[in-house]
Design an enzyme around this catalytic site. Structure first.
Site, PDB file in Angstrom:
ATOM      1  N   ASP A  10       0.832  -1.306  -0.151  1.00 40.10           N
ATOM      2  CA  ASP A  10      -0.046  -0.077  -0.076  1.00 40.10           C
ATOM      3  C   ASP A  10       0.825   1.319   0.124  1.00 40.10           C
ATOM      4  O   ASP A  10       0.463   2.236  -0.676  1.00 40.10           O
ATOM      5  CB  ASP A  10      -1.282   0.062   1.193  1.00 40.10           C
ATOM      6  CG  ASP A  10      -0.525  -0.251   2.674  1.00 40.10           C
ATOM      7  OD1 ASP A  10       0.593  -0.588   2.621  1.00 40.10           O
ATOM      8  OD2 ASP A  10      -1.275  -0.083   3.340  1.00 40.10           O
TER       9      ASP A  10
HETATM   10  C1  LAN Z   1       3.680  -0.901   9.966  1.00 41.03           C
HETATM   11  C2  LAN Z   1       3.537   0.556   9.583  1.00 41.03           C
HETATM   12  C3  LAN Z   1       2.864   0.822   8.287  1.00 41.03           C
HETATM   13  C4  LAN Z   1       1.987  -0.357   8.084  1.00 41.03           C
HETATM   14  C5  LAN Z   1       1.069   0.285   6.999  1.00 41.03           C
HETATM   15  C6  LAN Z   1       1.640   0.539   5.681  1.00 41.03           C
HETATM   16  C7  LAN Z   1       0.113   1.323   7.254  1.00 41.03           C
HETATM   17  C8  LAN Z   1      -0.046  -0.843   6.630  1.00 41.03           C
HETATM   18  O1  LAN Z   1      -1.131  -0.574   5.444  1.00 41.03           O
HETATM   19  C9  LAN Z   1       0.726  -2.153   6.325  1.00 41.03           C
HETATM   20  C10 LAN Z   1       1.534  -2.668   7.494  1.00 41.03           C
HETATM   21  C11 LAN Z   1       2.576  -1.709   7.721  1.00 41.03           C
HETATM   22  C12 LAN Z   1       3.631  -1.642   6.909  1.00 41.03           C
HETATM   23  C13 LAN Z   1       3.140  -1.935   9.145  1.00 41.03           C
HETATM   24  C14 LAN Z   1       3.179  -3.398   9.630  1.00 41.03           C
HETATM   25  C15 LAN Z   1       3.580  -3.659  11.092  1.00 41.03           C
HETATM   26  C16 LAN Z   1       4.806  -2.590  11.562  1.00 41.03           C
HETATM   27  C17 LAN Z   1       5.995  -2.443  10.842  1.00 41.03           C
HETATM   28  C18 LAN Z   1       3.980  -1.440  11.653  1.00 41.03           C
HETATM   29  C19 LAN Z   1       2.475  -1.305  12.105  1.00 41.03           C
HETATM   30  C20 LAN Z   1       4.978  -0.210  12.232  1.00 41.03           C
HETATM   31  C21 LAN Z   1       5.316  -1.127  13.558  1.00 41.03           C
HETATM   32  C22 LAN Z   1       4.881  -2.517  12.992  1.00 41.03           C
HETATM   33  C23 LAN Z   1       6.078  -3.575  13.610  1.00 41.03           C
HETATM   34  C24 LAN Z   1       5.893  -4.947  13.385  1.00 41.03           C
HETATM   35  C25 LAN Z   1       6.328  -3.368  15.277  1.00 41.03           C
HETATM   36  C26 LAN Z   1       7.673  -3.922  15.672  1.00 41.03           C
HETATM   37  C27 LAN Z   1       7.735  -3.729  17.088  1.00 41.03           C
HETATM   38  C28 LAN Z   1       7.188  -4.129  17.837  1.00 41.03           C
HETATM   39  C29 LAN Z   1       7.533  -3.699  19.229  1.00 41.03           C
HETATM   40  C30 LAN Z   1       6.641  -5.442  17.750  1.00 41.03           C
END
Ligand code: LAN
Length: 731
Positions: free
Chosen positions: A461
């Protein structure tokens, strides 16, 4: 109230450092904070963000005299027309655009992200300020800033504060210790979930025997094996590999006085004799406050088997497994991401493993250290580790699209567009990683990341949003250097490659592993992490990008594009819930998902007047509108997977709902106008909007702060509204 925004915080912790001395430096999206006590040099003045820095740390930089008493501008705006609200909003937020064209912001998330590392005094003080700012009244810490206390959050933040030099005599730490000792049903820190136990074992506070086997040899199985780690979700896989490496070598830091003290402070007082603790008894014990995903029966059997296997694991196999884990999970992941790594958890683990394997003087380890500051964000509430190295691309692509909808004033935003285009340009990933397939990686050339190009991981995305924004700038001629056709074709290629057989889109890769993998989710605190699933949001962004692309280049790969559009549309329609809503997985929650779905459907001409699914979705949104005209959804919606009202309406939820209704061409103006009025009322005198509750989420249970959303989405909603109803004036 947003907990992280309370400065001075609950308990009134005073600022630990001088806010005026904090400066943000950006370069190609990279964000690094500096603390400078001397007068700035000419070069520093050129490099630092002199406008954005004071704003992000909470200084009333744009305050008028009336506001100056309030560091958070809690003064409502007095604008008379919607147009004026919009202009003020853009003028304020526009000033925060950084020199490299993006919008920097706070991306704080889980309260676990501090590790032992040499750290200079101002950073240390601000980290401590943050820790106490977000400590709960009962003395514990939650999984994230709005969560009730958990063992995971409490233990790791307690340890962080101790590593940073506080003693147990500190009043707030004492309270935290009492929380830990009185929870976990007599097991205190031993009732931490799996990842917590791993950190405790690394820190030599508990034995690795208290941790269920992480099965290093899994990586040696043939790739077609259904539970091969290649099939895991990228974020889970990249954490699993270094963690398993550390487990495989049973790494522990050397015992010293601090470690011995931490053992007595954190372990249950009933276990006074460390040498005789029966560690294995605690492997499956988790505090009830933490448990979100209980172990399945399959996982319980698997652990029984693999824990037994640990005693007989042949050393040659272990050696091979460790070598492969290091190669794929640490060495190549570090290299491909320029030592930033996919996220903060594997960043820290990889830094540690590199230190162990390559040594403290090695180039690789030094490169890791250089990239640690990329994660540290100095916010209004102190310094924290961000959930990624920022949300640069995501925010910038949204902001461009928001302003584009304001056709009347578009010309005035030319400079913003042109600078943003430079950022879109610099952040597109231009290469495939060498021999990527050997390391379970797919093509990356043409994709956009969520944060910066250096990270080298694309997302479906963010590629969609990056492509849409670049196409819009190009279409309207707002940049002298728009992206070449070939670059846009590369992005399209990625989108075509990434579509799943379901028609949906996952995050960083196509879905690989089977859904059965989820039965082996051992994290205990997260839901649905084992494989990359289809998401409405990812599918909608990709769909909108495909449609926008096709409008631009109607003949380029026409049949494939049209087929992909059709399949993505069908996927979105299939994802609708009975009540008309769409569940969002990365923002809170049904409001977020429904906005994405409706904008996606609108892009293919499905509106209120011609589509029953859209009508049902609008009905759902309207049923959730609150008395004051706004929408407010609690983060508990994500946790419980059913709509939970927030106790107050929220700016961001309201903006999403308004955007969705307008996007769907909902025919009646009144409910939409009431939402817009709320956005107007909440605007502050300087054009900013206040930070309210947290609005992002991942893995159902952990929330994350998108600090720029409070500006981007009201601006976008106002732009769409004034475009649709140009004559409308507020009551
Ligand atoms: C994110 C941030 C962006 C997010 C979007 C692009 C908004 C979404 O549409 C797809 C998934 C994604 C890329 C995503 C996946 C999981 C992430 C990377 C996060 C929420 C930001 C942080 C998270 C990650 C697994 C956290 C790591 C930290 C921990 C303490 C477990």
């Amino acid at each position: 109230m947003f907990r992280g925004d309370s400065a001075p915080p609950k308990g009134g912790i005073p600022p630990a450092t001088k806010f005026n001395n904090w400066y943000l430096e950006v370069c190609e999206g990279r964000q690094v904070w500096h603390y400078v006590t001397d007068e700035l040099t000419k070069i520093q003045k050129e490099r630092f963000e002199l406008t954005a820095s004071p704003y992000h740390v909470g200084l009333p930089k744009f305050a008028t005299p009336e506001e100056s008493g309030s560091p958070f501008y809690k003064v409502p705006s007095q604008s008379h027309s919607y147009e004026e609200v919009l202009r003020k909003g853009v003028s304020f937020f526009g000033k925060l655009q950084t020199k490299d064209g993006h919008w920097a912001g706070d991306y704080g998330t889980q309260l676990l992200l501090y590790k032992k590392q040499p750290i200079c005094e101002p950073f240390k003080l601000e980290i401590l300020r943050y820790l106490f700012n977000v400590q709960n009244e009962d003395g514990g810490w939650g999984l994230h800033i709005e969560s009730t206390s958990t063992m995971f959050g409490s233990v790791l933040n307690y340890i962080s504060a101790r590593l940073l030099g506080l003693t147990v005599e500190d009043k707030l730490l004492h309270k935290a210790k009492c929380w830990i000792q009185s929870h976990g049903n007599g097991s205190s820190c031993l009732a931490s979930p799996q990842w917590g136990k791993v950190y405790l074992a690394i820190l030599n506070i508990i034995s690795w025997d208290a941790v269920n086997s992480l099965i290093p040899e899994l990586i040696l199985l043939p790739e077609i094996f259904p539970f091969h780690i290649k099939g895991m979700w990228s974020y889970a896989r990249t954490v699993y590999m270094p963690m398993t490496y550390l487990y495989g070598i049973r790494f522990q830091v050397a015992e010293d006085d601090l470690i011995r003290q931490l053992r007595t402070e954190l372990l249950p007082s009933s276990l006074a004799d460390y040498a005789s603790i029966q560690w294995s008894v605690y492997r499956n014990i988790v505090a009830e406050e933490d448990l979100y995903t209980p172990h399945t029966r399959l996982l319980k059997y698997a652990f029984k088997f693999f824990n037994a296997y640990e005693y007989i694991a042949p050393s040659f196999l272990r050696r091979r497994a460790l070598a492969r884990l290091y190669e794929v999970g640490v060495r190549k992941e570090s290299e491909f991401t320029k030592y930033i790594c996919i996220g903060p958890v594997n960043k820290v683990l990889n830094t540690l493993v590199t230190w162990i394997v390559e040594g403290p003087e090695s180039v690789a380890f030094q490169k890791h250290l250089e990239r640690l500051p990329d994660y540290l964000w100095m916010g209004t509430d102190g310094m924290k580790m961000n959930g990624t190295n920022g949300s640069q691309l995501w925010d910038t692509a949204f902001m461009v699209q928001a302003l584009m909808e304001n056709s009347k004033n578009r010309e005035e935003y030319r400079d913003i567009f042109s600078l943003a285009n430079d950022f879109l340009d610099i952040s597109q990933i231009r290469v495939n990683h060498p021999e990527h397939w050997k390391y379970y990686r797919d093509e990356t050339k043409g994709g956009w990341p969520f944060s910066t190009r250096d990270v080298g991981w694309l997302v479906a995305d963010t590629t969609g949003e990056g492509l849409k924004a670049s196409l819009l700038v190009k279409r309207h001629g707002y940049s002298l250097t728009p992206l070449d056709d070939s670059r846009l074709f590369d992005a399209l290629n990625i989108l075509l490659l990434m579509q799943n057989s379901t028609g949906g889109y996952a995050t960083c890769e196509k879905t690989r592993g089977s859904k059965l993998f989820e039965y082996l989710n051992a994290s205990e605190v997260f839901g649905d992490i084992m494989i990359d699933y289809d998401y409405v949001e990812c599918t909608s962004s990709a769909l909108q990008a495909l449609v926008t692309f096709h409008e631009h280049y109607p003949t380029h790969r026409k049949q494939e594009v049209l087929k992909a559009v059709e399949r993505a549309t069908a996927f979105i329609l299939k994802s609708q819930h009975q009540d008309g809503s769409f569940e969002g997985m990365w923002g809170i929650c049904f409001t977020y998902g429904t906005w994405f779905a409706l904008d996606g459907l609108a892009s293919v001409g499905l509106y209120y007047e011609n589509n029953s699914a859209v009508r049902k979705a609008c009905k759902f949104l309207l049923s959730r509108q609150m008395m004051d005209g706004g929408w407010g959804e609690s983060f508990l919606s994500c946790v419980r997977r059913t709509y939970v009202n927030h106790k107050a309406s929220q700016i961001i939820n309201t903006a999403w709902a308004v955007l969705a209704l307008l996007g769907a061409h909902y025919p009646q103006k009144e409910p939409i106008k009431r939402g817009i009025d709320l956005l107007k009322q909440r605007q502050l005198l300087n054009g900013d909007w206040p930070q309210e509750s947290i609005c992002g989420v991942f893995n159902k249970n952990c929330m994350i702060n998108y600090s720029n959303f409070k500006n981007i989405f009201p601006i976008w909603a106002l732009a769409r509204f004034t475009e649709r109803y140009p004559q409308e004036s507020p009551l």
